[in-house]
Design a protein around this motif. Structure first.
Motif, PDB file in Angstrom:
ATOM      1  N   ASP A  86     -12.385   1.878   0.714  1.00 36.48           N
ATOM      2  CA  ASP A  86     -11.061   1.494   0.190  1.00 36.48           C
ATOM      3  C   ASP A  86     -11.167   0.188  -0.550  1.00 36.48           C
ATOM      4  OD1 ASP A  86      -8.806   2.858   2.685  1.00 36.48           O
ATOM      5  OD2 ASP A  86     -10.005   3.775   1.129  1.00 36.48           O
ATOM      6  N   CYS A 131      -1.223   9.445   7.473  1.00 40.92           N
ATOM      7  CA  CYS A 131      -2.227   9.408   6.407  1.00 40.92           C
ATOM      8  C   CYS A 131      -3.368  10.375   6.717  1.00 40.92           C
ATOM      9  CB  CYS A 131      -2.773   7.994   6.240  1.00 40.92           C
ATOM     10  SG  CYS A 131      -3.515   7.690   4.632  1.00 40.92           S
ATOM     11  N   HIS A 176      -3.199  -0.704   3.397  1.00 41.29           N
ATOM     12  CA  HIS A 176      -3.538   0.697   3.198  1.00 41.29           C
ATOM     13  C   HIS A 176      -4.435   1.195   4.336  1.00 41.29           C
ATOM     14  CE1 HIS A 176      -4.237   4.419   1.086  1.00 41.29           C
ATOM     15  NE2 HIS A 176      -5.525   4.288   1.327  1.00 41.29           N
ATOM     16  N   PRO A 226      -5.800   4.824  -2.238  1.00 41.74           N
ATOM     17  CA  PRO A 226      -5.376   3.440  -2.500  1.00 41.74           C
ATOM     18  C   PRO A 226      -5.126   3.213  -3.986  1.00 41.74           C
ATOM     19  CG  PRO A 226      -7.735   3.529  -2.120  1.00 41.74           C
ATOM     20  CD  PRO A 226      -7.215   4.907  -1.812  1.00 41.74           C
ATOM     21  N   HIS A 264      -3.376  -5.492  -0.221  1.00 44.01           N
ATOM     22  CA  HIS A 264      -3.105  -4.067  -0.375  1.00 44.01           C
ATOM     23  C   HIS A 264      -4.079  -3.237   0.453  1.00 44.01           C
ATOM     24  CE1 HIS A 264      -2.777  -0.065  -2.049  1.00 44.01           C
ATOM     25  NE2 HIS A 264      -4.051  -0.131  -2.407  1.00 44.01           N
ATOM     26  N   GLY A 272       0.823  -1.202   0.000  1.00 43.24           N
ATOM     27  CA  GLY A 272       0.000   0.000   0.000  1.00 43.24           C
ATOM     28  C   GLY A 272       0.859   1.254   0.000  1.00 43.24           C
TER      29      GLY A 272
END
Length: 242
Positions: free
Chosen positions: A242, A230, A221, A79, A217, A74
């Motif tokens: 996501d 983030c 993420h 994403p 992923h 990620g």
């Protein structure tokens, strides 16, 4: 002064004007050729591939620069997009495409042209083979193999100003139809390739493997999104988005 219509003189248009029947016949011939090519692309080639394929190539293209590990780890911010998947057949006489990869079957005894710079690379992959100079092309060899091989090729994003004396980047691999391994191809983007015995097996692998990579992923993420770094970028994880 001649009257001009849409950039052409009336005199010129009369001189270039074909008979009506001849014009229609020419258009019909062109339409027929185009329709035949389109039919082969949509129906003929897939049907021939399903009847004659010795292997099926599954392709998973990951929307990341770098590697498969880079995709699954990620990144901060938005994403990555889901992987793209495609399947193509290695069948006699066909040159098919899956995503940005082309696949064709090289039958035993069939001529395969190789740059001198790639000779050792090909020998390492295929083992026993014969080579002779191509009389029509400089720095080119004509290879023939004792076994069938699947040639998978792709476009290489090279340097802006290539050195004419440097070796050309290798943009192909030769694998046996029953290879069965998972190959990672890294260019500007990353892709996973694998040969299968049937179309159904190739489709199943691309879909299930891509789903695994996407899930890993998304999980990583989400872990980043819950962190302060983030969040500072205005992206906070919300399940389902996501």
């Amino acid at each position: 002064m001649l009257e001009v219509h849409r950039g052409y003189s009336m005199a010129d248009s009369k001189q270039a004007e074909p008979p009506r029947e001849e014009f229609i016949a020419a258009q019909l011939r062109w339409a027929t050729i185009t329709a035949r090519v389109e039919y082969d692309r949509l129906y003929g080639n897939p049907r021939k591939a399903r009847e004659t394929a010795l292997a099926w190539l599954g392709v998973i293209e990951l929307s990341t620069m770098g590697s498969m590990a880079g995709y699954t780890r990620g990144h901060f911010g938005q994403p990555y997009a889901p992987p793209k998947v495609a399947v193509a057949a290695a069948a006699p006489g066909l040159d098919m495409e899956a995503c940005t990869f082309r696949v064709r079957l090289v039958k035993a005894g069939e001529e395969f042209r190789v740059l001198d710079d790639h000779l050792s690379f090909v020998q390492t992959q295929v083992g026993e083979a014969s080579f002779k100079h191509d009389p029509d092309e400089r720095r080119m060899q004509i290879a023939t193999f004792v076994e069938d091989f699947v040639c998978v090729s792709w476009h290489q994003f090279g340097v802006l100003f290539p050195d004419p004396d440097a070796a050309v980047p290798m943009t192909f691999h030769l694998w046996k139809p029953d290879d069965g391994r998972e190959h990672e191809i890294s260019r500007l983007t990353c892709s996973l390739l694998r040969l299968h015995k049937t179309e159904d097996a190739a489709k199943l692998w691309t879909q299930s493997r891509a789903a695994e990579l996407e899930a890993e992923h998304d999980k990583n993420h989400a872990r980043q999104c819950n962190g302060k770094a983030c969040a500072r970028r205005g992206h906070t994880y919300r399940p389902g988005q996501d």
